[in-house]
Each structure stands twice: as structure tokens, then as C-alpha cells.
Design a protein around this motif. Structure first.
Motif, PDB file in Angstrom:
ATOM      1  N   LYS A 103       0.771  -1.188  -0.114  1.00 15.86           N
ATOM      2  CA  LYS A 103       0.135   0.088   0.158  1.00 15.86           C
ATOM      3  C   LYS A 103       0.761   1.251  -0.066  1.00 15.86           C
ATOM      4  N   LYS A 104       2.007   1.342   0.813  1.00 18.25           N
ATOM      5  CA  LYS A 104       2.817   2.357   0.711  1.00 18.25           C
ATOM      6  C   LYS A 104       3.588   2.397  -0.564  1.00 18.25           C
ATOM      7  N   ILE A 105       4.132   1.487  -0.896  1.00 24.08           N
ATOM      8  CA  ILE A 105       4.768   1.432  -2.351  1.00 24.08           C
ATOM      9  C   ILE A 105       3.701   2.196  -3.457  1.00 24.08           C
ATOM     10  N   LYS A 106       2.552   1.562  -3.465  1.00 17.42           N
ATOM     11  CA  LYS A 106       1.434   1.950  -4.529  1.00 17.42           C
ATOM     12  C   LYS A 106       1.097   3.323  -4.322  1.00 17.42           C
ATOM     13  N   GLU A 107       0.855   3.731  -3.177  1.00 14.46           N
ATOM     14  CA  GLU A 107       0.524   5.050  -3.008  1.00 14.46           C
ATOM     15  C   GLU A 107       1.353   6.120  -3.494  1.00 14.46           C
ATOM     16  N   GLU A 108       2.584   5.832  -3.142  1.00 17.55           N
ATOM     17  CA  GLU A 108       3.809   6.736  -3.625  1.00 17.55           C
ATOM     18  C   GLU A 108       4.085   6.789  -5.191  1.00 17.55           C
ATOM     19  N   ARG A 109       3.843   5.582  -5.805  1.00 14.73           N
ATOM     20  CA  ARG A 109       3.963   5.527  -7.183  1.00 14.73           C
ATOM     21  C   ARG A 109       2.757   6.093  -7.981  1.00 14.73           C
TER      22      ARG A 109
END
Length: 216
Positions: free
Chosen positions: A31-37
Motif C-alpha cells: 500500500k505504501k509503495i502503491k500510493e507513492e508511485r
């Protein structure tokens, strides 16, 4: 044999512990990686939308390719106008008297650069077609068309990219779940897109949270 059994048992316990740990932390990290990208990708899509809307304002339609769009941003200008009401007396041949005529006058006040208006000296528009984090140099898929809406010919455009390209290195099970998203708080479906080739809309399919992040 007893010692070997204990070693195997410890290995199994460690393995199970790791799987449990990953089952909890994996979705959180995803979720963290997804939202950042996604935030960066959506930022580019917003730049594309702003540029397309400026292009339509000047040309009456949307650009069908990025080369035309970028050239327009580089060299295009808005016409600044002022509208005012006026009136004058004119002799009417039918009635044989002077009658008051009311007209609307549009004055051209000047011109302003599209590039300066939208990007204020930033040249990021020159690379807005590139998909952030894409490993194969992928660009957004963009098309523009004219659609018939109840007899009215309306210009439309769409720019999009598959989530798989952005999250290329993420676990397949989490990606499958992401591509099947149906929620008002998520980017639904397997793509992130702005605009539509079927509806007269320049909205994106992302939730409001990504607009708030961009404003911060």
C-alpha cells in the motif's frame, strides 16, 4: 535423530513465522509503495489534462499525440479578451425613427504564454508522457477523438497506463487484488486514466485523496 528432528522443527517454525510476518507486513508495504508511485503517475496525468484543456481552448479539439501537445505548450498563447456591453442609435427604415441598438463588444487585451500560465517556468511538461517508475521506458497511451452526443460533436481524449507497468516488481497475488479494486477510496480497475473516449469528461479515475496530496 532427535537432534535432527528438532532442527527440522525449528526450520519449519521459522518458515511459518516468516510467512505470518509477510502476510501482515506485505500488504502494508504494498500500500505504501502503491500510493507513492500512483501519486507521481497521477501528477503527470494532471499535467497532461491541463495541457489538453489548454489545447482545446485554443484549437477547439484535443491533441492526438504528445509531440503536438508539447509543441503547443512550448509555443502556444492564450488570447486575453474583455467583453463589454455597448449601445448606439440607428435609424430604422421600417419605423422611420432612430432606435437604440444594444451590442456586445469583445476587446483583445493581449496574449499570455501557455507554458508560463500552466507550468510557471518548470519544463516538466516535456517529459509528462513518460510513465514514472516504468522499467521499459513506457509512455502513457493517449488518444483523442470527436464523438457524437445527441447531435453535438464533442472533442474527447483519454490518457492511461496499466497498473502492472507501475507496480511491476510487486507480488502477483497483491497485484491481482489491486487490479480488481472496486472502492470509492481506491483507483478502480487495472488502469489509471484521465479523460474518456466515450463520455465528455476530463476527470480521472482516482479518488479525491490523490488530489489532496497534490495540493499539500
Amino acid at each position: 535423530m532427535k537432534t535432527l528432528f528438532q532442527i527440522v522443527l525449528w526450520i519449519i517454525c521459522v518458515g511459518l513465522g516468516y510467512l505470518i510476518y509477510r502476510s501482515v507486513t506485505g500488504p502494508i508495504e504494498f500500500k505504501k509503495i502503491k500510493e507513492e508511485r500512483f501519486s507521481k503517475v497521477i501528477s503527470n496525468l494532471k499535467d497532461i489534462r491541463d495541457s489538453q484543456e489548454a489545447y482545446r481552448t485554443v484549437n477547439g479539439k484535443f491533441a492526438n499525440d504528445f509531440k503536438s501537445l508539447i509543441t503547443f505548450v512550448d509555443t502556444g498563447k492564450y488570447t486575453i479578451t474583455q467583453q463589454r456591453d455597448s449601445s448606439y442609435m440607428e435609424f430604422d427604415k421600417v419605423y422611420g425613427i432612430d432606435l437604440l441598438r444594444e451590442v456586445t463588444i469583445i476587446d483583445t487585451l493581449g496574449f499570455v504564454s501557455v507554458k508560463d500560465s500552466l507550468f510557471k517556468g518548470d519544463d516538466r511538461y516535456k517529459s509528462m508522457m513518460n510513465v514514472p517508475y516504468a522499467q521499459g521506458g513506457e509512455t502513457f497511451d493517449m488518444k483523442a477523438e470527436i464523438v457524437d452526443k445527441g447531435g453535438y460533436k464533442a472533442p474527447v481524449f483519454e490518457a492511461k497506463v496499466k497498473k502492472d507497468i507501475i507496480l511491476y516488481d510487486q507480488p502477483k497475488d497483491l497485484m491481482a487484488r489491486e487490479n480488481a479494486q472496486i472502492s470509492v477510496e481506491e483507483v478502480n480497475g487495472p488502469e489509471i486514466r484521465v479523460g474518456s473516449l466515450t463520455d465528455v469528461s476530463t476527470n480521472g479515475n482516482w479518488p479525491p485523496i490523490y488530489d489532496k496530496k497534490g495540493d499539500q
